[in-house]
Design a protein around this motif. Structure first.
Motif, PDB file in Angstrom:
ATOM      1  N   LYS A  76       0.847  -1.186   0.000  1.00  0.00           N
ATOM      2  CA  LYS A  76       0.000   0.000   0.000  1.00  0.00           C
ATOM      3  C   LYS A  76       0.885   1.240   0.000  1.00  0.00           C
ATOM      4  O   LYS A  76       1.897   1.289   0.684  1.00  0.00           O
ATOM      5  CB  LYS A  76      -0.919   0.028   1.225  1.00  0.00           C
ATOM      6  CG  LYS A  76      -2.102  -0.917   1.152  1.00  0.00           C
ATOM      7  CD  LYS A  76      -3.062  -0.682   2.316  1.00  0.00           C
ATOM      8  CE  LYS A  76      -4.301  -1.550   2.205  1.00  0.00           C
ATOM      9  NZ  LYS A  76      -5.269  -1.282   3.309  1.00  0.00           N
ATOM     10  N   GLY A  77       0.456   2.260  -0.755  1.00  0.00           N
ATOM     11  CA  GLY A  77       1.227   3.490  -0.801  1.00  0.00           C
ATOM     12  C   GLY A  77       1.811   3.710  -2.188  1.00  0.00           C
ATOM     13  O   GLY A  77       1.262   3.217  -3.172  1.00  0.00           O
TER      14      GLY A  77
ATOM     15  N   PRO B 265      -2.176  11.234  -8.347  1.00  0.00           N
ATOM     16  CA  PRO B 265      -3.025  11.436  -7.164  1.00  0.00           C
ATOM     17  C   PRO B 265      -3.574  12.851  -7.154  1.00  0.00           C
ATOM     18  O   PRO B 265      -2.942  13.793  -7.630  1.00  0.00           O
ATOM     19  CB  PRO B 265      -2.060  11.194  -5.993  1.00  0.00           C
ATOM     20  CG  PRO B 265      -0.692  11.373  -6.565  1.00  0.00           C
ATOM     21  CD  PRO B 265      -0.778  10.955  -7.997  1.00  0.00           C
TER      22      PRO B 265
ATOM     23  N   THR C  41      -3.319   7.722  -4.385  1.00  0.00           N
ATOM     24  CA  THR C  41      -2.111   7.165  -4.988  1.00  0.00           C
ATOM     25  C   THR C  41      -2.345   7.093  -6.492  1.00  0.00           C
ATOM     26  O   THR C  41      -3.492   7.075  -6.942  1.00  0.00           O
ATOM     27  CB  THR C  41      -1.781   5.753  -4.449  1.00  0.00           C
ATOM     28  OG1 THR C  41      -2.842   4.844  -4.787  1.00  0.00           O
ATOM     29  CG2 THR C  41      -1.578   5.771  -2.935  1.00  0.00           C
TER      30      THR C  41
ATOM     31  N   GLN D 223      -5.479   3.885  -4.951  1.00  0.00           N
ATOM     32  CA  GLN D 223      -6.250   4.006  -3.709  1.00  0.00           C
ATOM     33  C   GLN D 223      -7.082   5.281  -3.749  1.00  0.00           C
ATOM     34  O   GLN D 223      -6.622   6.326  -4.236  1.00  0.00           O
ATOM     35  CB  GLN D 223      -5.336   4.008  -2.490  1.00  0.00           C
ATOM     36  CG  GLN D 223      -6.113   3.860  -1.184  1.00  0.00           C
ATOM     37  CD  GLN D 223      -5.237   3.563   0.008  1.00  0.00           C
ATOM     38  OE1 GLN D 223      -4.028   3.786  -0.016  1.00  0.00           O
ATOM     39  NE2 GLN D 223      -5.829   3.060   1.078  1.00  0.00           N
TER      40      GLN D 223
ATOM     41  N   TYR E 268       3.190   6.559   0.668  1.00  0.00           N
ATOM     42  CA  TYR E 268       2.610   7.725   1.315  1.00  0.00           C
ATOM     43  C   TYR E 268       3.717   8.692   1.723  1.00  0.00           C
ATOM     44  O   TYR E 268       4.779   8.268   2.193  1.00  0.00           O
ATOM     45  CB  TYR E 268       1.819   7.316   2.561  1.00  0.00           C
ATOM     46  CG  TYR E 268       0.776   6.262   2.306  1.00  0.00           C
ATOM     47  CD1 TYR E 268      -0.413   6.564   1.651  1.00  0.00           C
ATOM     48  CD2 TYR E 268       0.970   4.943   2.728  1.00  0.00           C
ATOM     49  CE1 TYR E 268      -1.372   5.598   1.420  1.00  0.00           C
ATOM     50  CE2 TYR E 268       0.014   3.966   2.500  1.00  0.00           C
ATOM     51  CZ  TYR E 268      -1.154   4.291   1.842  1.00  0.00           C
ATOM     52  OH  TYR E 268      -2.102   3.324   1.602  1.00  0.00           O
TER      53      TYR E 268
ATOM     54  N   TYR F 270      -1.476   0.813  -6.264  1.00  0.00           N
ATOM     55  CA  TYR F 270      -1.975   1.782  -7.228  1.00  0.00           C
ATOM     56  C   TYR F 270      -3.484   1.975  -7.072  1.00  0.00           C
ATOM     57  O   TYR F 270      -4.224   1.040  -6.791  1.00  0.00           O
ATOM     58  CB  TYR F 270      -1.691   1.318  -8.658  1.00  0.00           C
ATOM     59  CG  TYR F 270      -0.244   1.449  -9.090  1.00  0.00           C
ATOM     60  CD1 TYR F 270       0.328   2.700  -9.306  1.00  0.00           C
ATOM     61  CD2 TYR F 270       0.559   0.322  -9.273  1.00  0.00           C
ATOM     62  CE1 TYR F 270       1.648   2.827  -9.707  1.00  0.00           C
ATOM     63  CE2 TYR F 270       1.878   0.436  -9.674  1.00  0.00           C
ATOM     64  CZ  TYR F 270       2.416   1.690  -9.890  1.00  0.00           C
ATOM     65  OH  TYR F 270       3.731   1.804 -10.276  1.00  0.00           O
TER      66      TYR F 270
END
Length: 363
Positions: free
Chosen positions: A79-80, A320, A265, A354, A82, A352
């Motif tokens: 995830k990310g 994003p 993202t 989110q 971030y 990718y």
């Protein structure tokens, strides 16, 4: 799920999609790209995990099958990435926000009441509400969680909920040359230039890592090489504690739910047709009718192929902050709320696409 945090020990060098071969790229050098794409960070994550299981570049047969191949992640889920400030997530400013630079006033964009014929067909182009002369999408700004909460609730960020890029990192233009190993003198005509990123002391990159045994992430090397030129980064691994803005209260009005879909993202699409459809008609999997959109310029995500020792092919991604406006029947309310924090597009196991759900159209 664990959070991997990468903090620069000096500078980072993540380049964009501009050619970086001799004689290409013009005279101004190669631009930096920060935060980097997951296609770059997944490499250091997988190799670090593999080293922890006894793999080395000289013992390719020891590569753990759980970590996949150059073209897939295996069991790994990411995830990310971030952008973190003091371990709190910062979000790219949604492109449905505009700002008048002279006054610092923010306004929102909403679909116009009437359709306009343009190269996309008959569409309801976004317009500012209220009208504000000279307002345009703010550049090089990031939102705190509170600022993004305000955006999802159909407001605008308040003072203190916005961070300027120059508060977070600085760009350093550098010139380098090739050195002869034997004489330690410069090689003729081997001059290059690039842009490095120097984050401030409280800025790091966060990636959620899951899908492998928990003990694989224990006692890993605390210093890793990351990005171009193998720049050094400090790696901290801890329990995953990602606090996303809450989904706003969505209520049907006259049986219709109006909501926004905002990327946090980059969104990846395996085919040009899927990307074109997402831009013009909205991404697949979103219930309701696509009304309008605020889409940023398509970016190019690449990376380095460690097996073949060459750059990976560049693939287009939506940046994003890109946002879509939707209207849906009230019966889809539960399904819409469930999308909050989820993913759209392809390669979602890499993080990718989110998204967050917001409101629009309330009086």
């Amino acid at each position: 799920m664990k959070m991997w945090k990468f903090a620069a020990l000096d500078t980072f060098f993540f380049r964009d999609g501009m050619p970086y071969n001799a004689g290409e790229g013009g005279q101004t050098g190669v631009n930096g790209c920060f935060p980097p794409f997951m296609s770059t960070l997944q490499g250091v994550i997988r190799t670090t995990l593999a080293y922890g299981q006894g793999w080395t570049p000289e013992t390719q047969q020891k590569w753990p099958e759980e970590l996949g191949t150059p073209s897939d992640l295996g069991q790994l889920k990411l995830k990310g990435p971030y952008l973190l400030i003091d371990d709190q997530v910062l979000f790219a400013v949604p492109l449905l926000l505009s700002k008048q630079e002279s006054s610092g006033i923010y306004v929102r964009l909403v679909p116009a009441e009437k359709e306009i014929n343009c190269d996309l067909g008959a569409v309801r182009l976004p317009v500012s509400r209220p009208k504000l002369f000279g307002a345009k999408p703010p550049e090089k700004e990031w939102l705190t969680t509170e600022g993004m909460n305000a955006m999802l609730e159909e407001g605008v960020p308040a003072f203190g909920q916005v961070r300027r890029q120059d508060e977070l990192w600085h760009e350093e233009y550098r010139v380098g040359l090739e050195i002869k190993d034997a004489t330690r003198t410069a090689v003729d005509k081997k001059l290059y230039s690039c842009v490095h990123t120097r984050p401030t002391h409280n800025i790091s990159l966060g990636v959620g890592v899951d899908g492998v045994p928990s003990n694989w992430q224990d006692n890993l090397c605390e210093i890793v090489r990351l990005g171009g030129e193998g720049r050094l980064a400090r790696l901290d691994i801890g329990d995953f504690d990602l606090t996303l803005p809450e989904c706003p209260s969505l209520k049907p009005k006259n049986g219709v739910v109006k909501f926004t879909v905002i990327l946090i993202t980059p969104a990846y699409f395996n085919t040009a047709g899927a990307a074109r459809k997402a831009i013009q008609q909205g991404p697949d999997g979103i219930p309701g009718r696509h009304v309008s959109a605020c889409i940023g310029k398509v970016q190019q995500a690449g990376g380095w192929d460690m097996v073949n020792h060459c750059p990976r092919p560049l693939n287009p991604v939506l940046p994003p902050g890109s946002a879509w406006f939707y209207e849906a029947d009230g019966k889809f309310l539960e399904q819409i709320v469930a999308l909050h924090g989820g993913f759209l597009g392809d390669n979602t196991d890499y993080g990718y696409g989110q998204l967050l759900i917001g409101r629009w159209g309330d009086e």
